[in-house]
Design a protein around this motif. Structure first.
Motif, PDB file in Angstrom:
ATOM      1  N   LEU A 233       0.813  -1.212   0.000  1.00  0.00           N
ATOM      2  CA  LEU A 233       0.000   0.000   0.000  1.00  0.00           C
ATOM      3  C   LEU A 233       0.849   1.265   0.000  1.00  0.00           C
ATOM      4  O   LEU A 233       0.557   2.218  -0.725  1.00  0.00           O
ATOM      5  CB  LEU A 233      -0.930  -0.007   1.219  1.00  0.00           C
ATOM      6  CG  LEU A 233      -1.940   1.126   1.297  1.00  0.00           C
ATOM      7  CD1 LEU A 233      -2.898   1.063   0.125  1.00  0.00           C
ATOM      8  CD2 LEU A 233      -2.719   1.070   2.600  1.00  0.00           C
ATOM      9  N   ASN A 240      -0.303   3.066  -4.695  1.00  0.00           N
ATOM     10  CA  ASN A 240      -0.834   4.369  -5.078  1.00  0.00           C
ATOM     11  C   ASN A 240      -2.120   4.202  -5.884  1.00  0.00           C
ATOM     12  O   ASN A 240      -3.057   4.988  -5.753  1.00  0.00           O
ATOM     13  CB  ASN A 240       0.216   5.125  -5.899  1.00  0.00           C
ATOM     14  CG  ASN A 240       0.118   6.625  -5.699  1.00  0.00           C
ATOM     15  OD1 ASN A 240      -0.203   7.096  -4.623  1.00  0.00           O
ATOM     16  ND2 ASN A 240       0.373   7.371  -6.757  1.00  0.00           N
ATOM     17  N   TRP A 241      -2.161   3.173  -6.702  1.00  0.00           N
ATOM     18  CA  TRP A 241      -3.359   2.909  -7.508  1.00  0.00           C
ATOM     19  C   TRP A 241      -4.528   2.492  -6.622  1.00  0.00           C
ATOM     20  O   TRP A 241      -5.679   2.803  -6.917  1.00  0.00           O
ATOM     21  CB  TRP A 241      -3.087   1.815  -8.538  1.00  0.00           C
ATOM     22  CG  TRP A 241      -2.080   2.190  -9.575  1.00  0.00           C
ATOM     23  CD1 TRP A 241      -1.503   3.425  -9.751  1.00  0.00           C
ATOM     24  CD2 TRP A 241      -1.514   1.346 -10.579  1.00  0.00           C
ATOM     25  NE1 TRP A 241      -0.627   3.390 -10.784  1.00  0.00           N
ATOM     26  CE2 TRP A 241      -0.604   2.133 -11.315  1.00  0.00           C
ATOM     27  CE3 TRP A 241      -1.681   0.009 -10.911  1.00  0.00           C
ATOM     28  CZ2 TRP A 241       0.126   1.607 -12.383  1.00  0.00           C
ATOM     29  CZ3 TRP A 241      -0.963  -0.508 -11.967  1.00  0.00           C
ATOM     30  CH2 TRP A 241      -0.066   0.285 -12.698  1.00  0.00           C
ATOM     31  N   TYR A 243      -5.078   3.491  -3.482  1.00  0.00           N
ATOM     32  CA  TYR A 243      -5.599   4.744  -2.921  1.00  0.00           C
ATOM     33  C   TYR A 243      -6.418   5.496  -3.977  1.00  0.00           C
ATOM     34  O   TYR A 243      -7.509   5.984  -3.699  1.00  0.00           O
ATOM     35  CB  TYR A 243      -4.451   5.662  -2.495  1.00  0.00           C
ATOM     36  CG  TYR A 243      -3.815   5.352  -1.168  1.00  0.00           C
ATOM     37  CD1 TYR A 243      -4.568   5.359  -0.001  1.00  0.00           C
ATOM     38  CD2 TYR A 243      -2.455   5.085  -1.070  1.00  0.00           C
ATOM     39  CE1 TYR A 243      -3.974   5.104   1.227  1.00  0.00           C
ATOM     40  CE2 TYR A 243      -1.855   4.828   0.153  1.00  0.00           C
ATOM     41  CZ  TYR A 243      -2.617   4.842   1.298  1.00  0.00           C
ATOM     42  OH  TYR A 243      -2.039   4.590   2.509  1.00  0.00           O
ATOM     43  N   ALA A 244      -5.856   5.606  -5.186  1.00  0.00           N
ATOM     44  CA  ALA A 244      -6.492   6.408  -6.222  1.00  0.00           C
ATOM     45  C   ALA A 244      -7.836   5.810  -6.629  1.00  0.00           C
ATOM     46  O   ALA A 244      -8.825   6.524  -6.781  1.00  0.00           O
ATOM     47  CB  ALA A 244      -5.561   6.521  -7.437  1.00  0.00           C
ATOM     48  N   GLY A 247     -10.194   6.596  -3.862  1.00  0.00           N
ATOM     49  CA  GLY A 247     -10.362   8.021  -3.609  1.00  0.00           C
ATOM     50  C   GLY A 247     -11.321   8.652  -4.598  1.00  0.00           C
ATOM     51  O   GLY A 247     -12.212   9.403  -4.233  1.00  0.00           O
ATOM     52  N   TYR A 315      -8.745   6.003   1.799  1.00  0.00           N
ATOM     53  CA  TYR A 315      -7.947   6.402   2.957  1.00  0.00           C
ATOM     54  C   TYR A 315      -7.954   5.287   3.987  1.00  0.00           C
ATOM     55  O   TYR A 315      -9.006   4.712   4.271  1.00  0.00           O
ATOM     56  CB  TYR A 315      -8.527   7.681   3.569  1.00  0.00           C
ATOM     57  CG  TYR A 315      -7.697   8.271   4.671  1.00  0.00           C
ATOM     58  CD1 TYR A 315      -6.520   8.944   4.386  1.00  0.00           C
ATOM     59  CD2 TYR A 315      -8.085   8.140   5.995  1.00  0.00           C
ATOM     60  CE1 TYR A 315      -5.755   9.484   5.394  1.00  0.00           C
ATOM     61  CE2 TYR A 315      -7.324   8.685   7.017  1.00  0.00           C
ATOM     62  CZ  TYR A 315      -6.160   9.357   6.706  1.00  0.00           C
ATOM     63  OH  TYR A 315      -5.400   9.885   7.710  1.00  0.00           O
TER      64      TYR A 315
ATOM     65  N   ILE B  97      -7.363  13.859  -6.440  1.00  0.00           N
ATOM     66  CA  ILE B  97      -8.041  13.112  -5.386  1.00  0.00           C
ATOM     67  C   ILE B  97      -7.739  13.789  -4.053  1.00  0.00           C
ATOM     68  O   ILE B  97      -6.605  13.787  -3.600  1.00  0.00           O
ATOM     69  CB  ILE B  97      -7.606  11.640  -5.400  1.00  0.00           C
ATOM     70  CG1 ILE B  97      -8.024  11.042  -6.743  1.00  0.00           C
ATOM     71  CG2 ILE B  97      -8.215  10.898  -4.226  1.00  0.00           C
ATOM     72  CD1 ILE B  97      -7.673   9.620  -6.928  1.00  0.00           C
ATOM     73  N   LEU B  99      -8.168  13.258  -0.881  1.00  0.00           N
ATOM     74  CA  LEU B  99      -7.621  12.576   0.290  1.00  0.00           C
ATOM     75  C   LEU B  99      -6.158  12.199   0.129  1.00  0.00           C
ATOM     76  O   LEU B  99      -5.482  11.884   1.090  1.00  0.00           O
ATOM     77  CB  LEU B  99      -8.434  11.306   0.577  1.00  0.00           C
ATOM     78  CG  LEU B  99      -9.777  11.499   1.269  1.00  0.00           C
ATOM     79  CD1 LEU B  99     -10.589  10.234   1.171  1.00  0.00           C
ATOM     80  CD2 LEU B  99      -9.577  11.879   2.722  1.00  0.00           C
ATOM     81  N   MET B 100      -5.681  12.219  -1.105  1.00  0.00           N
ATOM     82  CA  MET B 100      -4.291  11.816  -1.338  1.00  0.00           C
ATOM     83  C   MET B 100      -3.371  13.028  -1.298  1.00  0.00           C
ATOM     84  O   MET B 100      -3.779  14.143  -1.575  1.00  0.00           O
ATOM     85  CB  MET B 100      -4.165  11.101  -2.680  1.00  0.00           C
ATOM     86  CG  MET B 100      -4.596   9.652  -2.628  1.00  0.00           C
ATOM     87  SD  MET B 100      -4.893   8.978  -4.258  1.00  0.00           S
ATOM     88  CE  MET B 100      -3.236   8.964  -4.933  1.00  0.00           C
ATOM     89  N   ARG B 104       1.495  12.167  -4.202  1.00  0.00           N
ATOM     90  CA  ARG B 104       0.842  10.955  -4.719  1.00  0.00           C
ATOM     91  C   ARG B 104      -0.074  11.287  -5.885  1.00  0.00           C
ATOM     92  O   ARG B 104      -0.174  10.534  -6.850  1.00  0.00           O
ATOM     93  CB  ARG B 104       0.051  10.266  -3.603  1.00  0.00           C
ATOM     94  CG  ARG B 104       0.924   9.430  -2.666  1.00  0.00           C
ATOM     95  CD  ARG B 104       0.064   8.637  -1.700  1.00  0.00           C
ATOM     96  NE  ARG B 104       0.866   7.778  -0.849  1.00  0.00           N
ATOM     97  CZ  ARG B 104       1.243   6.535  -1.190  1.00  0.00           C
ATOM     98  NH1 ARG B 104       0.887   6.031  -2.345  1.00  0.00           N
ATOM     99  NH2 ARG B 104       1.980   5.821  -0.380  1.00  0.00           N
ATOM    100  N   MET B 108       0.266  10.148  -9.844  1.00  0.00           N
ATOM    101  CA  MET B 108      -0.767   9.131 -10.002  1.00  0.00           C
ATOM    102  C   MET B 108      -0.781   8.584 -11.430  1.00  0.00           C
ATOM    103  O   MET B 108      -0.912   9.331 -12.392  1.00  0.00           O
ATOM    104  CB  MET B 108      -2.132   9.730  -9.659  1.00  0.00           C
ATOM    105  CG  MET B 108      -3.277   8.756  -9.789  1.00  0.00           C
ATOM    106  SD  MET B 108      -4.773   9.399  -9.038  1.00  0.00           S
ATOM    107  CE  MET B 108      -5.003  10.927  -9.909  1.00  0.00           C
ATOM    108  N   GLU B 111       3.809   6.590 -11.511  1.00  0.00           N
ATOM    109  CA  GLU B 111       4.679   6.534 -10.343  1.00  0.00           C
ATOM    110  C   GLU B 111       6.101   6.155 -10.723  1.00  0.00           C
ATOM    111  O   GLU B 111       6.311   5.193 -11.468  1.00  0.00           O
ATOM    112  CB  GLU B 111       4.139   5.517  -9.327  1.00  0.00           C
ATOM    113  CG  GLU B 111       2.807   5.893  -8.715  1.00  0.00           C
ATOM    114  CD  GLU B 111       1.630   5.498  -9.594  1.00  0.00           C
ATOM    115  OE1 GLU B 111       1.863   4.960 -10.683  1.00  0.00           O
ATOM    116  OE2 GLU B 111       0.479   5.728  -9.187  1.00  0.00           O
TER     117      GLU B 111
END
Lengths: 371, 264
Positions: A233, A240-241, A243-244, A247, A315, B97, B99-100, B104, B108, B111
């Protein structure tokens, strides 16, 4: 003037350390863990809860929660739920029994095929969610019933009972089964017993053996999965993916993140974790029961939420989820040690869940600066 | 009119038609976009601006017509293809996004990785450093690379999205109404960002329905109305009033002109 060399925006207030600390998703879990341990150290210290057997008792229960919480955590951060985890645990255990005992296949083949089937069902869950655009809540709720139904129907039909035993005997001498049912460091624990650090049995057939004779593989799996999930994570691009995707799936797609693949992979991982749980359980009990894993999906989700993850996705933290699982295990077993009526555990669950969700909402507002 | 003959257009959209079932969203639109220019695409709601840029960025396939990218016919099947070719879109709401963290978000889908013991990890050190540098260039002071995007203002978010696209080698930058939800000061920040980017040789396609924002940075102006283009005008060849009239189809607004006094 020298000060102008690094221009700062006067409207961005310096954040206090406390406020920064509050923004860590693990905070709730850490505070909760400390509180729970303090409580039981004060009120149940003499009960044997913190003797070696007692420690092993709540560690094993916590480790069980951790295994399913890791999967549920990554899936929730990716923006989806899996309510079929509990049924999957029962189903996977039953598959092992059917293949390994009823059909008498070599245990390692039974284990590998069970993994293949369960992970495939996880993929199917994810595929249906992605293709139909339905909430994963509904799709996996359907699978909660479908899998549980099969878990009861299959043994009823072939064996005319709902529990199939004989798994331990069938796993005897198998090379793969000890990875789920074995114990490690048994020599070390024997040595600890011999030098008097650990209590030993003073009579009976196990005289001279330590009361805790090794670390069950269940705990090893829990630690490996937590470490794997945490690194995946936070330290990889796939993380990152995740989370994305949770999100904002649309924004992630616009940036070229393969959202569908990420989500399906997380459904598969959740199924994988449930299968690991099931395997450790059937190897320990030596039997598969049709009612195994009841309500586990909710317990996993609660552990994840206590750990600071947002139900809406995007999150959260695997470490937090592991702490949530630890709180869970300690309280469940601790109430037993403290001699409290066990039904009160559910009251505690409800209260702590509500508290965690309220805290998380507040933290999210702080992170995004909403009011 | 031959000021642009010295270099070729980077994107040519020729007679693009797009039908959604019985609805004709675009009825033969042709637009050329040149490197280093800010090409404003104006039009009222429902004029077909969004459909047009989605066709350009590979989200929709045109029903009829041809897209040339750097002189070659292009057939983008996904936005990813268009992105790889160098066409980046910054969406009005769907860019970041909240929250990020900024770092990041910035990386996105792209990376950076480094290998440790044969396994590739997200190179956060590199991501953090580059993010801070790029943000400083655009005049945004971050508390740190792990600051959440949710704490940035709307204008800052657009700027992060724009500098991200440019950092990853966008040759054509499509901005979908970047200023529509912003205040005065934030708008001017975004317009300044557009100007910086254009000077680096990037072609900017700036979608807006605000004539004043368009005139502030635009080099050329194309007006869409009911799925058709009313032609492209050079800077200086057209007045704000004329643009406004074309957008509204030259009818309803004329009667309002007196009471509004040219303020819209």
């Amino acid at each position: 003037m020298a000060e102008t060399a690094t221009p700062t925006d006067e409207r961005v207030k310096e954040m206090s350390r406390l406020r920064l600390a509050l923004m860590r998703p693990e905070l709730g879990g850490m505070v909760g863990a400390v509180a729970v341990f303090t409580f039981f150290l004060l009120f149940a210290f003499d009960s044997g809860m913190f003797a070696s057997q007692g420690i092993m008792n709540w560690t094993v229960v916590s480790a069980q929660f951790m295994i399913i919480a890791v999967g549920a955590c990554l899936l929730m951060i990716a923006g989806e739920f899996d309510l079929s985890v509990g049924s999957m645990i029962g189903f996977a255990g039953m598959m092992i029994a059917v293949f390994g005992v009823v059909l008498a296949w070599p245990m390692w083949i039974a284990i590998l095929i069970t993994f293949a089937i369960c992970v495939a069902i996880g993929a199917l869950n994810g595929y249906i969610v992605i293709r139909t655009g339905l909430p994963s809540f509904i799709v996996t709720l359907a699978f909660l019933f479908i899998l549980r139904g099969f878990t009861i129907y299959i043994p009823q039909t072939i064996e005319r009972k709902t529990i199939i035993g004989g798994i331990r005997e069938a796993a005897e001498g198998d090379w793969l089964a000890p990875i789920f049912g074995g114990k490690i460091l048994t020599g070390f624990f024997q040595w600890l017993g011999d030098i008097g650090v650990l209590e030993t049995f003073s009579r009976g057939s196990r005289e001279g053996q330590p009361v805790v004779d090794g670390i069950p593989m269940l705990i090893v799996w829990a630690l490996i999965l937590v470490a794997f999930g945490h690194i995946l994570l936070t330290r990889t691009r796939f993380g990152n993916w995740i989370y994305a995707s949770g999100g904002d799936a649309e924004a992630a797609r616009n940036s070229g993140v393969p959202v569908n693949r990420v989500k399906i992979a997380m459904f598969m991982f959740t199924a994988f974790c449930a299968t690991v749980f099931a395997l450790c359980q059937v190897m320990e009990f030596g039997s598969a029961g049709a009612d195994r894993g009841l309500l586990k999906e909710f317990e996993a989700i609660i552990a994840v939420v206590i750990g600071g993850a947002l139900l809406t996705g995007g999150y959260g933290s695997v470490i937090g989820a592991a702490l949530g699982a630890l709180i869970f295990g300690v309280v469940q077993q601790g109430l037993f040690f403290a001699g409290v009526e066990s039904s009160l555990f559910r009251v505690f669950l409800g209260v702590i869940l509500l508290g965690a969700v309220i805290l998380n909402t507040y933290i999210r507002r702080m992170i995004t600066g909403e009011r | 009119m031959n000021t642009r003959s010295d270099h070729a257009p980077i994107v040519q959209m020729k007679n693009i038609e797009k039908h959604f079932g019985p609805v004709i969203a675009l009825a033969g639109v042709s637009v050329d976009v040149y490197p280093g220019e800010c090409h404003c695409l104006l039009g009222d709601n429902g004029a077909g601006k969004s459909t047009f840029i989605k066709t350009m960025s590979g989200v929709h396939k045109p029903t009829k017509g041809e897209i040339l990218f750097e002189g070659r016919p292009m057939n983008f099947s996904t936005p990813r293809d268009a992105m790889d070719a160098g066409i980046a879109t910054v969406h009005q709401h769907l860019a970041m996004i909240p929250l990020m963290s900024v770092a990041r978000n910035f990386f996105m889908g792209n990376e950076p990785t480094k290998k440790i013991a044969g396994i590739s990890f997200f190179d956060r050190e590199f991501a953090d450093r580059v993010t801070m540098e790029e943000m400083r260039k655009m005049g945004i002071n971050l508390r740190g690379p792990d600051q959440a995007v949710g704490t940035l203002s709307g204008g800052e978010r657009q700027t992060v999205a724009i500098s991200r696209a440019v950092y990853f080698g966008a040759k054509v930058l499509i901005l979908d109404e970047p200023t529509s939800a912003l205040g005065v000061r934030q708008t001017s920040n975004v317009l300044a960002t557009i100007d910086k980017v254009r000077k680096q040789g990037v072609a900017v396609v700036f979608i807006t329905h605000n004539v004043r924002h368009a005139l502030a940075v635009g080099d050329r102006f194309t007006v869409l109305n009911r799925g058709q283009t009313l032609g492209t005008a050079q800077r200086g060849q057209i007045t704000p009033d004329e643009l406004q009239d074309m957008m509204a189809g030259g009818q309803e607004l004329a009667t309002l002109e007196g009471s509004l006094g040219g303020t819209v």
